[in-house]
Design a protein around this motif. Structure first.
Motif, PDB file in Angstrom:
ATOM      1  N   GLY A  24      65.824 -74.945  17.208  1.00  0.00           N
ATOM      2  CA  GLY A  24      64.982 -75.454  16.457  1.00  0.00           C
ATOM      3  C   GLY A  24      64.412 -76.808  16.283  1.00  0.00           C
ATOM      4  N   GLY A  25      64.944 -77.637  17.090  1.00  0.00           N
ATOM      5  CA  GLY A  25      64.406 -78.893  17.167  1.00  0.00           C
ATOM      6  C   GLY A  25      63.277 -78.901  18.255  1.00  0.00           C
ATOM      7  N   SER A  26      63.362 -78.088  19.216  1.00  0.00           N
ATOM      8  CA  SER A  26      62.246 -78.386  20.128  1.00  0.00           C
ATOM      9  C   SER A  26      61.232 -77.461  19.793  1.00  0.00           C
ATOM     10  CB  SER A  26      62.808 -77.616  21.533  1.00  0.00           C
ATOM     11  OG  SER A  26      63.691 -78.580  22.161  1.00  0.00           O
ATOM     12  N   ALA A  27      61.373 -76.411  18.977  1.00  0.00           N
ATOM     13  CA  ALA A  27      60.537 -75.685  18.265  1.00  0.00           C
ATOM     14  C   ALA A  27      59.669 -76.404  17.449  1.00  0.00           C
ATOM     15  CB  ALA A  27      61.073 -74.260  17.741  1.00  0.00           C
ATOM     16  N   SER A  28      60.519 -77.277  16.585  1.00  0.00           N
ATOM     17  CA  SER A  28      59.713 -78.035  15.619  1.00  0.00           C
ATOM     18  C   SER A  28      58.851 -79.049  16.180  1.00  0.00           C
ATOM     19  CB  SER A  28      60.820 -78.806  14.618  1.00  0.00           C
ATOM     20  OG  SER A  28      61.627 -77.717  13.893  1.00  0.00           O
ATOM     21  N   ALA A  29      59.124 -79.576  17.211  1.00  0.00           N
ATOM     22  CA  ALA A  29      58.570 -80.465  17.872  1.00  0.00           C
ATOM     23  C   ALA A  29      57.121 -79.970  18.528  1.00  0.00           C
ATOM     24  CB  ALA A  29      59.133 -81.091  19.057  1.00  0.00           C
ATOM     25  N   LEU A  30      57.363 -78.552  18.931  1.00  0.00           N
ATOM     26  CA  LEU A  30      56.208 -78.058  19.310  1.00  0.00           C
ATOM     27  C   LEU A  30      55.181 -77.579  18.342  1.00  0.00           C
ATOM     28  CD1 LEU A  30      54.384 -76.378  21.460  1.00  0.00           C
ATOM     29  CD2 LEU A  30      55.956 -74.269  21.009  1.00  0.00           C
ATOM     30  N   ALA A  31      55.746 -77.344  17.105  1.00  0.00           N
ATOM     31  CA  ALA A  31      54.911 -77.050  15.860  1.00  0.00           C
ATOM     32  C   ALA A  31      54.192 -78.252  15.504  1.00  0.00           C
ATOM     33  CB  ALA A  31      55.616 -76.389  14.710  1.00  0.00           C
ATOM     34  N   ALA A  32      54.955 -79.467  15.651  1.00  0.00           N
ATOM     35  CA  ALA A  32      54.391 -80.552  15.278  1.00  0.00           C
ATOM     36  C   ALA A  32      53.125 -80.983  16.019  1.00  0.00           C
ATOM     37  CB  ALA A  32      55.308 -81.831  15.143  1.00  0.00           C
ATOM     38  N   ALA A  33      53.372 -80.782  17.452  1.00  0.00           N
ATOM     39  CA  ALA A  33      52.294 -81.137  18.348  1.00  0.00           C
ATOM     40  C   ALA A  33      51.186 -80.151  18.324  1.00  0.00           C
ATOM     41  CB  ALA A  33      52.995 -80.921  19.824  1.00  0.00           C
ATOM     42  N   GLN A  34      51.575 -78.993  17.835  1.00  0.00           N
ATOM     43  CA  GLN A  34      50.129 -77.938  17.625  1.00  0.00           C
ATOM     44  C   GLN A  34      49.259 -78.676  16.520  1.00  0.00           C
ATOM     45  OE1 GLN A  34      51.801 -73.681  18.950  1.00  0.00           O
ATOM     46  NE2 GLN A  34      52.217 -74.322  17.016  1.00  0.00           N
ATOM     47  N   GLY A  35      50.242 -79.235  15.384  1.00  0.00           N
ATOM     48  CA  GLY A  35      49.512 -79.412  14.177  1.00  0.00           C
ATOM     49  C   GLY A  35      48.403 -80.759  14.406  1.00  0.00           C
ATOM     50  N   ILE A  36      49.162 -81.540  15.235  1.00  0.00           N
ATOM     51  CA  ILE A  36      48.231 -82.942  15.244  1.00  0.00           C
ATOM     52  C   ILE A  36      47.053 -82.586  16.407  1.00  0.00           C
ATOM     53  CG2 ILE A  36      49.432 -83.998  17.147  1.00  0.00           C
ATOM     54  CD1 ILE A  36      47.834 -85.514  14.204  1.00  0.00           C
ATOM     55  N   ALA A  37      47.499 -81.624  17.360  1.00  0.00           N
ATOM     56  CA  ALA A  37      46.403 -81.173  18.195  1.00  0.00           C
ATOM     57  C   ALA A  37      45.119 -80.550  17.254  1.00  0.00           C
ATOM     58  CB  ALA A  37      47.062 -80.393  19.154  1.00  0.00           C
ATOM     59  N   LEU A  38      45.491 -79.814  16.374  1.00  0.00           N
ATOM     60  CA  LEU A  38      44.278 -79.398  15.430  1.00  0.00           C
ATOM     61  C   LEU A  38      43.531 -80.592  14.762  1.00  0.00           C
ATOM     62  CD1 LEU A  38      46.241 -76.062  14.099  1.00  0.00           C
ATOM     63  CD2 LEU A  38      44.253 -76.153  15.544  1.00  0.00           C
ATOM     64  N   VAL A 127      54.948 -87.409   9.736  1.00  0.00           N
ATOM     65  CA  VAL A 127      54.338 -87.854   8.512  1.00  0.00           C
ATOM     66  C   VAL A 127      52.992 -88.586   8.632  1.00  0.00           C
ATOM     67  CG1 VAL A 127      54.679 -89.429   6.506  1.00  0.00           C
ATOM     68  CG2 VAL A 127      56.648 -88.055   7.170  1.00  0.00           C
ATOM     69  N   ALA A 128      52.967 -89.443   9.960  1.00  0.00           N
ATOM     70  CA  ALA A 128      51.929 -90.429  10.319  1.00  0.00           C
ATOM     71  C   ALA A 128      50.936 -89.214  10.646  1.00  0.00           C
ATOM     72  CB  ALA A 128      52.269 -91.207  11.471  1.00  0.00           C
ATOM     73  N   ALA A 129      51.251 -88.120  11.361  1.00  0.00           N
ATOM     74  CA  ALA A 129      50.199 -86.881  11.740  1.00  0.00           C
ATOM     75  C   ALA A 129      49.678 -86.438  10.449  1.00  0.00           C
ATOM     76  CB  ALA A 129      50.945 -85.996  12.561  1.00  0.00           C
ATOM     77  N   LEU A 130      50.349 -86.293   9.588  1.00  0.00           N
ATOM     78  CA  LEU A 130      49.910 -85.669   8.024  1.00  0.00           C
ATOM     79  C   LEU A 130      49.132 -86.782   7.437  1.00  0.00           C
ATOM     80  CD1 LEU A 130      53.130 -84.126   6.823  1.00  0.00           C
ATOM     81  CD2 LEU A 130      50.754 -83.002   7.123  1.00  0.00           C
ATOM     82  N   GLU A 131      49.171 -88.100   7.657  1.00  0.00           N
ATOM     83  CA  GLU A 131      48.358 -89.059   6.951  1.00  0.00           C
ATOM     84  C   GLU A 131      47.260 -89.013   7.658  1.00  0.00           C
ATOM     85  OE1 GLU A 131      51.713 -92.216   5.234  1.00  0.00           O
ATOM     86  OE2 GLU A 131      51.160 -92.324   7.597  1.00  0.00           O
ATOM     87  N   LEU A 132      47.047 -88.747   8.916  1.00  0.00           N
ATOM     88  CA  LEU A 132      45.936 -88.868   9.875  1.00  0.00           C
ATOM     89  C   LEU A 132      45.122 -87.587   9.369  1.00  0.00           C
ATOM     90  CD1 LEU A 132      46.716 -89.764  13.346  1.00  0.00           C
ATOM     91  CD2 LEU A 132      45.787 -91.253  11.770  1.00  0.00           C
ATOM     92  N   THR A 133      45.691 -86.432   9.187  1.00  0.00           N
ATOM     93  CA  THR A 133      45.190 -85.210   8.724  1.00  0.00           C
ATOM     94  C   THR A 133      44.283 -85.081   7.396  1.00  0.00           C
ATOM     95  OG1 THR A 133      46.822 -83.898  10.191  1.00  0.00           O
ATOM     96  CG2 THR A 133      45.346 -82.890   8.480  1.00  0.00           C
ATOM     97  N   GLN A 134      45.068 -85.789   6.477  1.00  0.00           N
ATOM     98  CA  GLN A 134      44.472 -86.017   5.372  1.00  0.00           C
ATOM     99  C   GLN A 134      43.135 -86.818   5.233  1.00  0.00           C
ATOM    100  OE1 GLN A 134      46.546 -88.506   2.244  1.00  0.00           O
ATOM    101  NE2 GLN A 134      46.354 -86.916   0.795  1.00  0.00           N
ATOM    102  N   LYS A 135      43.211 -87.925   5.990  1.00  0.00           N
ATOM    103  CA  LYS A 135      41.976 -88.932   6.248  1.00  0.00           C
ATOM    104  C   LYS A 135      40.838 -87.902   6.750  1.00  0.00           C
ATOM    105  CE  LYS A 135      44.654 -93.004   6.806  1.00  0.00           C
ATOM    106  NZ  LYS A 135      44.853 -94.252   7.608  1.00  0.00           N
ATOM    107  N   VAL A 150      45.499 -75.293   8.748  1.00  0.00           N
ATOM    108  CA  VAL A 150      46.671 -74.997   9.513  1.00  0.00           C
ATOM    109  C   VAL A 150      47.459 -75.944  10.032  1.00  0.00           C
ATOM    110  CG1 VAL A 150      47.021 -73.541  11.821  1.00  0.00           C
ATOM    111  CG2 VAL A 150      45.098 -72.962  10.163  1.00  0.00           C
ATOM    112  N   ALA A 151      46.581 -77.172  10.440  1.00  0.00           N
ATOM    113  CA  ALA A 151      47.495 -78.588  10.989  1.00  0.00           C
ATOM    114  C   ALA A 151      48.435 -78.903   9.909  1.00  0.00           C
ATOM    115  CB  ALA A 151      46.359 -79.468  11.396  1.00  0.00           C
ATOM    116  N   ALA A 152      47.984 -78.903   8.743  1.00  0.00           N
ATOM    117  CA  ALA A 152      49.171 -79.292   7.720  1.00  0.00           C
ATOM    118  C   ALA A 152      50.360 -78.131   7.753  1.00  0.00           C
ATOM    119  CB  ALA A 152      48.445 -79.388   6.437  1.00  0.00           C
ATOM    120  N   LEU A 153      50.110 -76.815   7.856  1.00  0.00           N
ATOM    121  CA  LEU A 153      51.184 -76.017   7.674  1.00  0.00           C
ATOM    122  C   LEU A 153      52.142 -76.065   8.895  1.00  0.00           C
ATOM    123  CD1 LEU A 153      48.996 -72.829   6.500  1.00  0.00           C
ATOM    124  CD2 LEU A 153      50.687 -74.034   5.266  1.00  0.00           C
ATOM    125  N   ASN A 154      51.433 -76.199  10.057  1.00  0.00           N
ATOM    126  CA  ASN A 154      52.348 -76.464  11.213  1.00  0.00           C
ATOM    127  C   ASN A 154      53.086 -77.862  11.202  1.00  0.00           C
ATOM    128  OD1 ASN A 154      51.661 -75.032  14.227  1.00  0.00           O
ATOM    129  ND2 ASN A 154      50.294 -74.736  12.728  1.00  0.00           N
TER     130      ASN A 154
END
Length: 208
Positions: A24-38, A127-135, A150-154
């Motif tokens: 689950g940890g690595s899967a979470s990291a992948l989801a996060a990478a996908q989110g900020i990539a979007l 959280v830093a990625a979410l702050e960027l996404t919001q901006k 979709v980025a926020a959901l990931n």
């Protein structure tokens, strides 16, 4: 081979196998990478467009910061599995004498702390990625607005997943001060990040 260097189908196969890691940890990291990539993709689709010229400087700044986070979160895919493997390695240590038992116990506690800190650091990046996404909302290409949602959901799924990995390791750590600190700080990150993600998602729903 590093997990991040695998083909997608290879990663999913090992993730779905009886191997305890990646999990689950690595899967979470992948989801996060996908989110900020979007989020980065949306900045790329905005930069250079006359319609969004007034936001050009800000979008370039977001693009650069998103690129850094993207790489860091990709690295986290392997970091989480490495941390888990370090815990597993302790079980191979001898425990025949009292001295060996003490060394084994000390090594286990150190490994567990590392396994808790790894997903915690991931949470900070998310959280830093979410702050960027919001901006990026309201200043980026509206044709790609759904991608920010979709980025926020990931990122939210990744944040909550990382938190679960922090908690499961904290449950076996004997240092009360360490546990208290990471539970407190982790809860704050989950609350802040989840609120950000929900706000972003709702704003995107309103836009599209």
């Amino acid at each position: 081979m590093k997990l991040v260097e695998m083909q997608l189908n290879e990663f999913v196969k090992i993730l779905g196998s009886n191997a305890p890691a990646p999990g689950g940890g690595s899967a979470s990291a992948l989801a996060a990478a996908q989110g900020i990539a979007l989020t980065k993709m949306v900045t790329e689709l905005t930069i250079g467009k006359k319609k969004y010229a007034e936001f050009e400087v800000e979008m370039k700044d977001l693009q650069e910061k998103a690129a850094v986070l993207q790489e860091e979160l990709l690295v986290a895919i392997d970091e989480d599995t490495v941390a888990f493997n370090q815990v597993s390695a302790v079980f191979e240590m001898p425990k025949n004498t009292e001295e060996e038992k003490k060394e084994r116990q000390k090594a286990m506690q150190n490994a567990l702390q590392g396994a808790a800190m790894t997903p915690f650091k991931m949470m900070e990046k998310i959280v830093a990625a979410l702050e960027l996404t919001q901006k990026a909302i309201g200043k980026s290409n509206t044709n790609a607005a759904s991608d920010l949602g979709v980025a926020a959901l990931n990122l939210k799924a990744a944040l909550q997943g990382a938190w679960l990995n922090v908690l499961i390791n904290l449950s076996s750590i004997e240092d009360d001060a360490f546990v208290l600190q990471y539970k407190r700080d982790g809860k704050e990150l989950v609350t802040k990040g989840s609120t950000l993600a929900d706000t972003i998602y709702q704003k995107i729903i309103e836009i599209i």
